[in-house]
Design an enzyme around this catalytic site. Structure first.
Site, short mmCIF file in Angstrom:
data_model
loop_
_atom_site.label_atom_id
_atom_site.label_comp_id
_atom_site.label_asym_id
_atom_site.label_seq_id
_atom_site.Cartn_x
_atom_site.Cartn_y
_atom_site.Cartn_z
CG HIS A 60 -55.16 -24.46 -7.97
ND1 HIS A 60 -55.81 -25.66 -6.92
CD2 HIS A 60 -55.72 -24.20 -9.27
CE1 HIS A 60 -55.22 -26.75 -8.41
NE2 HIS A 60 -55.51 -25.94 -9.59
CG HIS A 62 -54.87 -23.96 -14.31
ND1 HIS A 62 -53.98 -24.38 -14.51
CD2 HIS A 62 -55.57 -24.11 -13.16
CE1 HIS A 62 -54.07 -25.76 -13.62
NE2 HIS A 62 -55.05 -24.74 -13.22
CG LEU A 63 -52.02 -17.23 -14.80
CD1 LEU A 63 -50.54 -16.12 -14.90
CD2 LEU A 63 -52.94 -16.39 -14.67
NE ARG A 64 -55.80 -22.40 -19.46
CZ ARG A 64 -56.09 -23.88 -18.67
NH1 ARG A 64 -55.47 -25.03 -18.34
NH2 ARG A 64 -57.53 -24.54 -18.30
CG ASN A 94 -51.93 -26.69 -16.30
OD1 ASN A 94 -51.39 -25.81 -15.72
ND2 ASN A 94 -52.89 -26.96 -16.53
CG HIS A 231 -59.07 -28.88 -7.47
ND1 HIS A 231 -58.84 -29.99 -7.47
CD2 HIS A 231 -58.62 -28.45 -8.70
CE1 HIS A 231 -58.10 -31.13 -8.29
NE2 HIS A 231 -57.89 -29.42 -9.27
CG ASN A 277 -60.85 -33.29 -13.00
OD1 ASN A 277 -61.41 -34.03 -12.19
ND2 ASN A 277 -59.63 -33.21 -13.80
CG ASP A 304 -59.07 -25.06 -10.58
OD1 ASP A 304 -57.94 -25.29 -11.06
OD2 ASP A 304 -59.75 -26.40 -10.64
CG HIS A 308 -60.84 -24.81 -21.11
ND1 HIS A 308 -59.15 -25.57 -21.25
CD2 HIS A 308 -60.74 -25.27 -19.97
CE1 HIS A 308 -59.01 -25.97 -20.46
NE2 HIS A 308 -59.74 -25.86 -19.88
ZN ZN Z 1 -56.29 -30.33 -10.90
#
Ligand code: ZN
Length: 427
Positions: A60, A62-64, A94, A231, A277, A304, A308
């Site tokens: 899990h 995020h590579l954006r 996402n 998570h 979150n 996770d 940013h």
């Molecule tokens: Zn999440």
């Protein structure tokens, strides 16, 4: 190409191995694990004092890319991952656009192939545009290479849609990873309680996570299908999942290093770099998470990783985005906050970072240091102590509360498919 790893301590959960061994790698595979290997090799790495574990698998992150390349790209994210010892990573959908059709998913897969550093196995979204309204074509997405399904970042509010999604995913031999957040009690910047009061911000109630986690357990139990909860961060989530597993419910879950390294008090020190979150919780929750890791209630440690920009994180606590980066600190945070205080053994750590994730994702030849398995290997120095510095971060974003913290343990080599993709040259 043959690579011989000499005199390292091999830690392998499947065989309960924790001892000095040599490992021989030929092309993409592990071909020998023995006390003394005297074969000649194209390259010999002296692993004296180092630990050799199955390449870490992050279920899990995020590579954006596509859409938010100013935060991270598949390339910078992969570089950050291999520096942290990850050999397989699973980016969440996402992005903009969302991988809700084969074309977009294939673009991500192709870019990861071009970058060619670690295995990148992307999730498909559950619903079109992660809007929670219309299911994606599950068969098409699975065929296109989706590792599993998730609307992470957004909860699937509609229970009928979630039920259908979990049943469909199970039929295809995979699962839905559920970001649990009941929005009506989730409004706020950080965990509800003393710190939120002190800072004068609205608090997120723990029930935001727990109410939806309970729903996923019910859907899983009633329909006898797999479910996976993302998570988890609260004591009640741990307790509910523990009880469900005892009843034989096919529910699994994951947690992140920040939930066992920090409590909500860290917000007072790190501000928005400690905002994510679900949010950091209380000490009692942190202890429950550790218990869950010990007794197998929690199946996997994930990062996770959520990059940013500094500009975004410089906003006030209420309006700054959620999330912290995590690839480059996951192993050291686990050594520092789980192994050093003797909560977990190295075998446990390997169970949580590669053995079980490989099983959940059905990666047959990964997650073990064993003859015939993929040569995805993480080699680290468990004794190196240092203060984590912003300047050392490879990720495009620098949003992490670990900056300035004392950590123990450093990745020295990362090998993916028999290829050394990261080497710590500072040693
Ligand atoms: Zn999440």
């Amino acid at each position: 190409m043959t690579i011989l790893l000499k005199n390292g301590t091999v830690i392998d959960y499947a065989s309960r191995l924790n001892q000095k061994m040599d490992v021989l790698v030929e092309d993409t595979k592990i071909v020998k694990v023995e006390k003394q290997i005297n074969n000649s090799a194209d390259k010999v790495i002296d692993c004296t004092g180092l630990m050799i574990i199955p390449g870490m698998i992050d279920m899990h992150c995020h590579l954006r890319e596509p859409g938010f390349e100013y935060k991270e790209t598949i390339e910078t994210g992969s570089k950050s991952a291999v520096k942290g010892g990850f050999t397989t990573i699973c980016p969440m959908p996402n992005t903009k656009p969302t991988p809700d059709s084969a074309i977009i998913l294939e673009q991500i897969i192709n870019e990861a192939k071009r970058v060619n550093l670690c295995n990148v196995l992307p999730y498909s979204s559950v619903t079109k545009g992660e809007k929670g309204e219309e299911l994606v074509d599950f068969d098409e997405m699975k065929k296109a290479g989706a590792i599993a399904f998730s609307d992470d970042g957004m909860p699937v509010v509609n229970s009928k849609i979630m039920r259908e999604a979990m049943i469909k995913a199970d039929e295809l031999g995979t699962f839905v990873a559920s970001h649990c957040e009941e929005k009506s009690v989730a409004k706020g910047a950080i965990n509800a309680g003393e710190v939120a009061k002190k800072l004068g911000v609205e608090g997120v109630l723990p029930e935001a996570e727990e109410i939806m986690a309970a729903r996923e357990i019910v859907i899983s139990e009633t329909n006898k299908v797999r479910g996976h909860i993302c998570h988890i961060s609260t004591r009640t989530s741990v307790a509910m999942i523990r009880d469900a597993k005892k009843r034989g419910v096919k529910i699994t879950c994951e947690t992140c290093p920040h939930y066992y390294s920090f409590t909500v008090k860290e917000v007072l020190e790190s501000g928005t770099n400690a905002k994510m979150n679900p949010p950091l919780r209380e000490e009692e929750d942190r202890k429950a998470i550790i218990k869950g890791l010990q007794d197998g209630t929690i199946d996997a440690i994930i990062t996770d990783h959520a990059p940013h920009s500094e500009e975004e994180k410089n906003k006030p606590l209420e309006s700054a985005p959620n999330g912290i980066i995590g690839f480059e600190t996951a192993l050291a945070a686990s050594i520092t906050n789980l192994i050093e205080p003797k909560h977990l053994s190295y075998l446990d750590l390997v169970r949580l970072t590669s053995y079980t994730p490989a099983k959940l994702l059905k990666l047959d030849k990964k997650g073990q240091i064993k003859q015939g398995y993929d040569a995805d290997i993480t080699i680290f120095d468990p004794t190196l102590e240092y203060v984590y510095e912003k300047e050392s971060i490879v990720s495009k974003s620098k949003n992490t509360p670990f900056i300035g913290k004392k950590l123990k343990g450093k990745v020295m080599y990362t090998m993916v498919g028999g290829r050394i993709v990261f080497e710590n040259k500072l040693s």
